[in-house]
Scaffold this motif. Structure first.
Motif, PDB file in Angstrom:
ATOM      1  N   GLY A  44      43.626  37.558  33.541  1.00  0.00           N
ATOM      2  CA  GLY A  44      42.355  37.963  34.107  1.00  0.00           C
ATOM      3  C   GLY A  44      41.284  38.070  33.050  1.00  0.00           C
ATOM      4  O   GLY A  44      41.463  37.704  31.886  1.00  0.00           O
ATOM      5  N   CYS A  45      40.138  38.586  33.488  1.00  0.00           N
ATOM      6  CA  CYS A  45      39.001  38.723  32.584  1.00  0.00           C
ATOM      7  C   CYS A  45      38.159  39.910  33.030  1.00  0.00           C
ATOM      8  O   CYS A  45      38.452  40.535  34.047  1.00  0.00           O
ATOM      9  CB  CYS A  45      38.193  37.435  32.526  1.00  0.00           C
ATOM     10  SG  CYS A  45      37.578  36.875  34.107  1.00  0.00           S
ATOM     11  N   ALA A  46      37.126  40.216  32.261  1.00  0.00           N
ATOM     12  CA  ALA A  46      36.293  41.375  32.568  1.00  0.00           C
ATOM     13  C   ALA A  46      34.877  41.167  32.068  1.00  0.00           C
ATOM     14  O   ALA A  46      34.631  40.419  31.117  1.00  0.00           O
ATOM     15  CB  ALA A  46      36.879  42.630  31.934  1.00  0.00           C
ATOM     16  N   GLU A  60      41.379  41.890  31.263  1.00  0.00           N
ATOM     17  CA  GLU A  60      40.934  42.349  32.574  1.00  0.00           C
ATOM     18  C   GLU A  60      40.628  43.837  32.664  1.00  0.00           C
ATOM     19  O   GLU A  60      40.034  44.289  33.633  1.00  0.00           O
ATOM     20  CB  GLU A  60      41.954  41.945  33.643  1.00  0.00           C
ATOM     21  CG  GLU A  60      43.305  42.594  33.526  1.00  0.00           C
ATOM     22  CD  GLU A  60      44.244  41.957  32.517  1.00  0.00           C
ATOM     23  OE1 GLU A  60      45.408  42.372  32.491  1.00  0.00           O
ATOM     24  OE2 GLU A  60      43.844  41.070  31.728  1.00  0.00           O
ATOM     25  N   GLY A  70      36.608  44.568  36.203  1.00  0.00           N
ATOM     26  CA  GLY A  70      37.790  43.795  35.845  1.00  0.00           C
ATOM     27  C   GLY A  70      38.175  42.833  36.948  1.00  0.00           C
ATOM     28  O   GLY A  70      38.137  43.173  38.130  1.00  0.00           O
ATOM     29  N   ASP A  72      41.280  41.127  37.915  1.00  0.00           N
ATOM     30  CA  ASP A  72      42.722  41.121  37.684  1.00  0.00           C
ATOM     31  C   ASP A  72      43.361  40.094  38.607  1.00  0.00           C
ATOM     32  O   ASP A  72      43.340  40.246  39.829  1.00  0.00           O
ATOM     33  CB  ASP A  72      43.296  42.514  37.939  1.00  0.00           C
ATOM     34  CG  ASP A  72      44.745  42.657  37.505  1.00  0.00           C
ATOM     35  OD1 ASP A  72      45.364  41.643  37.103  1.00  0.00           O
ATOM     36  OD2 ASP A  72      45.262  43.784  37.579  1.00  0.00           O
ATOM     37  N   HIS A 167      39.339  30.813  32.138  1.00  0.00           N
ATOM     38  CA  HIS A 167      38.376  31.903  32.351  1.00  0.00           C
ATOM     39  C   HIS A 167      37.112  31.454  31.633  1.00  0.00           C
ATOM     40  O   HIS A 167      36.973  31.653  30.430  1.00  0.00           O
ATOM     41  CB  HIS A 167      38.890  33.226  31.775  1.00  0.00           C
ATOM     42  CG  HIS A 167      40.158  33.696  32.398  1.00  0.00           C
ATOM     43  ND1 HIS A 167      41.385  33.551  31.787  1.00  0.00           N
ATOM     44  CD2 HIS A 167      40.402  34.302  33.576  1.00  0.00           C
ATOM     45  CE1 HIS A 167      42.329  34.052  32.567  1.00  0.00           C
ATOM     46  NE2 HIS A 167      41.753  34.517  33.658  1.00  0.00           N
TER      47      HIS A 167
END
Length: 168
Positions: A44-46, A60, A70, A72, A167
């Motif tokens: 994931g990423c944020a 995330e 976040g 997720d 991402h």
């Protein structure tokens, strides 16, 4: 942030846009692309806005003592993001490093489809959060305990593990 390769991590951090100013409200819009990796994407990423975002990789859960949204994508419960039993896929809101809200489980395809999707994060004058994904409201007028931030930086971070996704 990451290519669809296992064990990747990356971040993008913007320095203060108005050095020394206290930020009590803002609107950030950006496009994010997740997908194109393993059938079960990870991790994931944020998006974060905080004065102390780490100059390094974060994923995330975000970075810093401020606001994080976040993204997720990996279900740590049973690695099946499509059965609705784990903690992902979902959007999470963190304030000062603490999870304060989490969306209901999203369909994996609504989050991870390898196309650019517009995200909008807004802290309103009433100190509440609005977040939309692809024009769809995920959180509206959400009380998170927002307090103005001085020295805030915008940052995006992403990571992959034993499974992966782009991402961008």
């Amino acid at each position: 942030l990451t290519k669809a390769i296992n064990g990747q991590g990356g971040s993008l951090i913007l320095n203060e846009l108005d050095p020394g100013a206290s930020v009590s409200e803002f609107t950030a819009t950006f496009k994010l692309r997740m997908g194109g990796g393993t059938p079960v994407p990870a991790d994931g990423c944020a998006f974060s806005f905080a004065p102390d975002i780490v100059a390094g990789v974060f994923g995330e859960a975000g970075s810093g003592k401020g606001l994080t949204i976040g993204f997720d994508t990996y279900d740590n419960v049973d690695a099946n993001p499509n059965n609705g039993t784990g903690e992902a896929p979902r959007f999470n809101v963190f304030w000062n490093g603490t999870l304060v809200a989490s969306s209901p489980l999203q369909s994996l395809a609504s989050m991870v489809n390898d196309t650019y999707v517009e995200a909008m994060v807004k802290i309103n004058s009433n100190r509440k959060l609005d977040f939309t994904w692809g024009g769809v409201p995920i959180f509206t007028d959400l009380a998170i305990g927002w307090q103005p931030i001085t020295g805030g930086k915008f940052g995006w971070g992403g990571r992959t593990g034993g499974a992966n996704a782009n991402h961008f």
